[in-house]
Write a protein that holds these residues in place. Structure first.
Motif, PDB file in Angstrom:
ATOM      1  N   HIS A 217       2.474  -5.354  -2.018  1.00  0.00           N
ATOM      2  CA  HIS A 217       1.249  -4.735  -1.054  1.00  0.00           C
ATOM      3  C   HIS A 217       0.318  -4.375   0.067  1.00  0.00           C
TER       4      HIS A 217
ATOM      5  N   GLY B 237       3.069  -1.564   0.356  1.00  0.00           N
ATOM      6  CA  GLY B 237       2.313  -0.678  -0.732  1.00  0.00           C
ATOM      7  C   GLY B 237       1.108  -0.044  -0.772  1.00  0.00           C
TER       8      GLY B 237
ATOM      9  N   GLY C 237      -1.112   2.981  -9.054  1.00  0.00           N
ATOM     10  CA  GLY C 237      -0.040   2.571  -7.417  1.00  0.00           C
ATOM     11  C   GLY C 237      -0.983   1.256  -6.801  1.00  0.00           C
TER      12      GLY C 237
ATOM     13  N   LEU D 205      -2.276  -1.378  -9.005  1.00  0.00           N
ATOM     14  CA  LEU D 205      -1.683  -2.610  -9.420  1.00  0.00           C
ATOM     15  C   LEU D 205      -1.276  -3.492  -8.077  1.00  0.00           C
ATOM     16  N   LEU D 206      -2.151  -2.494  -6.872  1.00  0.00           N
ATOM     17  CA  LEU D 206      -2.318  -3.430  -5.795  1.00  0.00           C
ATOM     18  C   LEU D 206      -3.315  -4.099  -5.419  1.00  0.00           C
TER      19      LEU D 206
ATOM     20  N   ILE E  68      -0.259   8.916  -9.508  1.00  0.00           N
ATOM     21  CA  ILE E  68       0.469   8.142  -8.724  1.00  0.00           C
ATOM     22  C   ILE E  68      -0.366   6.814  -7.621  1.00  0.00           C
TER      23      ILE E  68
ATOM     24  N   ILE F 241      -0.121   4.249  -0.607  1.00  0.00           N
ATOM     25  CA  ILE F 241      -0.239   4.858  -1.652  1.00  0.00           C
ATOM     26  C   ILE F 241      -2.201   5.414  -0.124  1.00  0.00           C
TER      27      ILE F 241
END
Length: 154
Positions: free
Chosen positions: A31, A34, A16, A19-20, A12, A38
């Motif tokens: 962003h 998230g 994550g 993706l960020l 995860i 994270i």
């Protein structure tokens, strides 16, 4: 089970984080929030590994400690510092979350450079970290994928 939970948490965090890396892929608030999530997951990851961290910290300068363990410890320390820099610089630059109570100067190239540098440093160090743990990762997944399904009706 604990290793499975850690593996899921690691996946995860990694997904994550990837993706960020490009904030323009979604809304800025995704962003920013998230990124905080994270970082929180990273802290949970460190807490789950607290026993290893304490043990290695006590033995860090011992000749008995294998070099690979010492290298993993140093990489983990670099990740901790980098995630901290990402979080601090991200909060300083945040536009959709109000951290003005924490930071007086919100604008500035220094925050952007720090955020970008630390992000790419995390990406590189995680790559090395995964490489060093690849034997465990591949053994874990091949062991779990080779298990025969349990027939509960027997």
């Amino acid at each position: 089970m604990k290793n499975a939970a850690k593996a899921i948490l690691d996946a995860i965090i990694a997904l994550g984080f990837l993706l960020l890396l490009e904030p323009k892929l979604g809304p800025l608030n995704l962003h920013e929030w998230g990124g905080l999530v994270i970082c929180a997951f990273f802290i949970v990851h460190k807490c789950l590994n607290a026993t290893w961290i304490k043990t290695v910290t006590r033995k860090l300068f011992s000749r008995d400690l294998p070099g690979r363990v010492r290298l993993n410890y140093i990489l983990d320390l670099v990740l901790l510092v980098s995630f901290t820099l990402i979080a601090v610089s991200g909060m300083a630059m945040a536009k959709t979350i109000d951290f003005s109570w924490l930071f007086k100067a919100r604008e500035g190239a220094v925050w952007h450079v720090m955020h970008g540098f630390a992000s790419f440093l995390v990406l590189a160090v995680v790559g090395v970290h995964v490489g060093l743990h690849w034997d465990w990762i591949s053994a874990h997944f091949s062991r779990n994928s080779n298990k025969e399904p349990v027939n509960e009706r027997r």
